[in-house]
Scaffold this motif. Structure first.
Motif, PDB file in Angstrom:
ATOM      1  N   VAL A 108       6.399  -9.207   2.717  1.00  0.00           N
ATOM      2  CA  VAL A 108       6.441  -8.496   2.156  1.00  0.00           C
ATOM      3  C   VAL A 108       6.330  -8.067   0.421  1.00  0.00           C
ATOM      4  CG1 VAL A 108       6.794  -5.271   1.620  1.00  0.00           C
ATOM      5  CG2 VAL A 108       6.883  -6.466   4.132  1.00  0.00           C
ATOM      6  N   ALA A 109       7.585  -8.130  -0.153  1.00  0.00           N
ATOM      7  CA  ALA A 109       7.970  -8.735  -1.529  1.00  0.00           C
ATOM      8  C   ALA A 109       6.868  -9.281  -1.611  1.00  0.00           C
ATOM      9  CB  ALA A 109       9.301  -8.694  -1.670  1.00  0.00           C
ATOM     10  N   VAL A 110       6.374 -10.060  -1.737  1.00  0.00           N
ATOM     11  CA  VAL A 110       5.540 -11.398  -1.921  1.00  0.00           C
ATOM     12  C   VAL A 110       4.361 -10.776  -2.693  1.00  0.00           C
ATOM     13  CG1 VAL A 110       4.891 -13.276  -1.586  1.00  0.00           C
ATOM     14  CG2 VAL A 110       6.968 -13.214  -1.753  1.00  0.00           C
ATOM     15  N   HIS A 111       3.748 -10.107  -1.049  1.00  0.00           N
ATOM     16  CA  HIS A 111       2.493  -9.543  -1.057  1.00  0.00           C
ATOM     17  C   HIS A 111       2.851  -8.369  -1.758  1.00  0.00           C
ATOM     18  CE1 HIS A 111       2.646 -12.210   2.598  1.00  0.00           C
ATOM     19  NE2 HIS A 111       0.784 -13.117   2.035  1.00  0.00           N
ATOM     20  N   GLY A 112       3.626  -7.585  -2.049  1.00  0.00           N
ATOM     21  CA  GLY A 112       3.073  -6.859  -2.821  1.00  0.00           C
ATOM     22  C   GLY A 112       3.052  -6.674  -4.393  1.00  0.00           C
ATOM     23  N   VAL A 113       3.590  -7.589  -4.522  1.00  0.00           N
ATOM     24  CA  VAL A 113       3.506  -8.137  -5.739  1.00  0.00           C
ATOM     25  C   VAL A 113       2.204  -7.602  -6.954  1.00  0.00           C
ATOM     26  CG1 VAL A 113       3.521  -9.953  -8.025  1.00  0.00           C
ATOM     27  CG2 VAL A 113       5.988 -10.127  -5.980  1.00  0.00           C
TER      28      VAL A 113
END
Length: 336
Positions: A108-113
């Motif tokens: 979630v954190a990586v794809h939210g960048v």
């Protein structure tokens, strides 16, 4: 900061903004397409990229129109803000949806960048463009004030020259009256007055000549300065046009190279799929037959890849030999 520097900053902002937008769009399509494919009937898997493309197209529209409005100093009201945040929220939700369903917080954190960067960049770019538009307006106002001040100064110089000319004419008239009043005086005094008048006239003539010479020199200097300024502007315009032409040529070369590489990847993907377990749809079978023909594969191998008969494949090969046109662009995106 002058007008050239402001325009350069605006171009740098625009280029950086569009690089981030298109990078986020590409990343979004690659990330969201598997999620959409997983929640789409198998027969409709080809529609998986449509939703991320639609959402990203809305992002491009918002960024482009916000850029135009900011350059004109206008505001679109509440609906552009709603659309901007809604598309940003949709992009964020679609990008992190797959990882969120799997409860993968790192994913979630990586794809939210990328979507978060796109949202913040859109808001920041809008603020920067409005600030640049305000700076350009202020610069133009200052230039108008400077031109008005120069015009007033020129008018004052003309008025001062007229005033000096009137004073000079008055003085000459006074001298003439004095000469008429003293005509009765002794010849010596009259000769002295005449000599003094001639001397004053010579001095006035010399002064006028010096003034005219100085005025001619000033006008000549102004003409030379204007000529140098005109040549400088023409040189800068030519340099800008040459730079823009080179950028356009380089951009077209990259686009052609990308299209060629994408077609080669699609062709390799069609050939790497192996023998078909069932008859492929006609559009996909035609694309596979074209790829096999361009790769120089036999008709039988192409028939195994497509699941169609060798007679049908032979007909396609003959069509390609008779009409060796490049593959339609729509077939370049056929998924393996």
């Amino acid at each position: 900061m002058n007008d050239v520097q402001i325009r350069s900053a605006e171009r740098a902002l625009s280029v950086g903004m569009w690089l981030i937008v298109f990078g986020a769009m590409l990343y979004s399509v690659l990330t969201v397409t598997p999620l959409m494919a997983a929640h789409t009937p198998n027969a409709w898997d080809w529609t998986a990229p449509i939703l991320p493309l639609v959402v990203d197209a809305a992002v491009v529209i918002v960024v482009r129109l916000d850029s135009a409005l900011a350059r004109l100093g206008g505001r679109g009201g509440r609906w552009p803000i709603v659309l901007r945040w809604m598309t940003g929220g949709m992009t964020l939700a679609l990008n992190v949806g797959d990882s969120a369903l799997l409860k993968d917080m790192v994913g979630v954190a990586v794809h939210g960048v990328a979507p978060l960067l796109l949202i913040v960049t859109a808001e920041t770019g809008l603020a920067y463009r409005r600030a640049i538009a305000a700076a350009v307006t202020a610069l133009e106002a200052r230039q108008r004030d400077e031109r008005e001040a120069a015009r007033k100064a020129a008018a004052e110089r003309v008025e001062a020259a007229d005033r000096r000319a009137r004073e000079q004419r008055d003085h000459e008239a006074q001298v003439a009256r004095e000469q008429r009043e003293h005509e009765a005086r002794l010849a010596r005094e009259q000769a002295e007055r005449e000599e003094r008048a001639r001397r004053e006239e010579r001095e006035h003539a010399e002064a006028r000549e010096r003034q005219e010479r100085a005025e001619r020199e000033r006008r000549e200097q102004e003409r030379e300065q204007q000529q140098r300024e005109h040549e400088r502007r023409e040189r800068e315009a030519a340099e800008r046009r040459e730079h823009e032409r080179r950028q356009r040529i380089e951009r077209e070369r990259r686009e052609r190279q990308e299209r060629t590489e994408r077609a080669e990847r699609d062709r390799a993907a069609l050939l790497a799929a192996g023998p078909a377990t069932e008859k492929q749809p006609e559009e996909r079978a035609r694309a596979t037959a074209r790829a096999a023909f361009e790769a120089g594969l036999p008709v039988r191998t192409a028939a195994e890849l497509t699941g169609w008969s060798t007679g049908w494949v032979s007909s396609r090969y003959q069509e390609l030999r008779d009409n060796p046109t490049p593959a339609p662009r729509a077939l370049e995106g056929v998924a393996p």
